[in-house]
Design an enzyme around this catalytic site. Structure first.
Site, short mmCIF file in Angstrom:
data_model
loop_
_atom_site.label_atom_id
_atom_site.label_comp_id
_atom_site.label_asym_id
_atom_site.label_seq_id
_atom_site.Cartn_x
_atom_site.Cartn_y
_atom_site.Cartn_z
N GLY A 119 0.85 -1.21 0.26
CA GLY A 119 -0.10 0.16 -0.15
C GLY A 119 0.84 1.12 0.01
O GLY A 119 0.34 2.40 0.08
N GLN A 120 2.16 1.18 0.10
CA GLN A 120 3.03 2.48 0.03
C GLN A 120 2.73 3.09 -1.41
O GLN A 120 2.53 2.62 -2.38
CB GLN A 120 4.52 2.14 0.16
CG GLN A 120 4.98 1.58 1.48
CD GLN A 120 4.64 -0.11 1.51
OE1 GLN A 120 4.09 -0.70 0.54
NE2 GLN A 120 5.46 -0.89 2.34
N LYS A 121 2.71 4.29 -1.14
CA LYS A 121 2.49 5.20 -2.40
C LYS A 121 3.21 5.03 -3.73
O LYS A 121 2.63 4.78 -4.66
CB LYS A 121 2.88 6.71 -2.00
CG LYS A 121 2.01 7.85 -3.19
CD LYS A 121 1.72 9.15 -2.26
CE LYS A 121 0.87 9.85 -3.28
NZ LYS A 121 0.05 10.74 -2.61
N LEU A 137 4.23 2.08 -4.47
CA LEU A 137 4.15 0.84 -5.30
C LEU A 137 2.58 1.09 -5.83
O LEU A 137 2.13 0.06 -6.52
CB LEU A 137 3.73 -0.05 -3.91
CG LEU A 137 5.13 -0.41 -3.41
CD1 LEU A 137 4.74 -1.44 -2.32
CD2 LEU A 137 6.13 -1.28 -4.31
#
Length: 199
Positions: free
Chosen positions: A77-79, A81
């Site tokens: 969920g990291q931006k 990614l």
């Protein structure tokens, strides 16, 4: 005769498979949810919460519901990614979007992220289940409050199957209901997105 029997055997032993992508911002509880789904439907205890690390890339989980296999792809969920998510849209049969209901400071970021997923043409017609996670934590936004925030985007979905459900991925509350809802929608949506057959 042998060909007839092998053909019948193959048909009887084939299993319908569907692919569900789990999306949401980092720390929403996606991996904890996946572990709880696996333990709920397999009866085998998943990873304890303290051993679950943030997903970088992809986690995969498989569960059988009746005679159907559901494959879950938990995407990081990291931006940075988020651009990878699109690669999975064309192969998915449903989307599970997890919202951290305790993180009201990031709710606008969640809204923008969810809208970018929903307005992608590749996911048109795919059932979408939004989960208001961490309902076991005091002060979490209720399902009603989350619906109010996301209703304008839901209107863009038109006739697509979508729903918001409360869950606690940590405790397992609502997890079975969420998977049951998905299973029914996947069965109904076979014409639009047919299952994959595996032996």
């Amino acid at each position: 005769m042998y060909t007839l029997f092998t053909g019948l055997y193959k048909q009887w032993t084939q299993k319908e498979e569907f692919y569900v992508i789990i999306l949401g911002l980092d720390n929403a509880g996606k991996t904890t949810l996946l572990e709880k789904i696996k333990s709920t439907f397999s009866g085998i205890a998943g990873l304890p919460p303290e051993k679950i690390a943030p997903t970088v890339g992809l986690n995969v989980g498989k569960v059988d519901v009746q005679s159907t296999r559901l494959n879950f792809w938990d995407l990081g969920g990291q931006k940075e990614l988020h651009s990878i998510w699109e690669k999975y849209y064309s192969e998915c049969h449903a989307i599970l979007f997890v919202v951290d209901a305790t993180d009201s400071e990031r709710i606008e970021e969640v809204k923008v992220t969810f809208e970018s997923v929903m307005t992608n043409d590749t996911v048109e017609g795919v059932p979408v289940l939004m989960l208001a996670n961490k309902q076991d934590v005091s002060g979490a936004l209720s399902v009603h409050e989350i619906k109010e925030i996301f209703n304008p985007i839901a209107l863009q979905l038109g006739a697509r199957d979508s729903k918001v459900l409360p869950v606690s991925a940590l405790k397992g509350d609502g997890v079975r209901d969420a998977v049951d809802w998905l299973y029914l929608r996947l069965q109904r949506n076979k014409v639009n997105r047919p299952p994959v057959f595996q032996r």
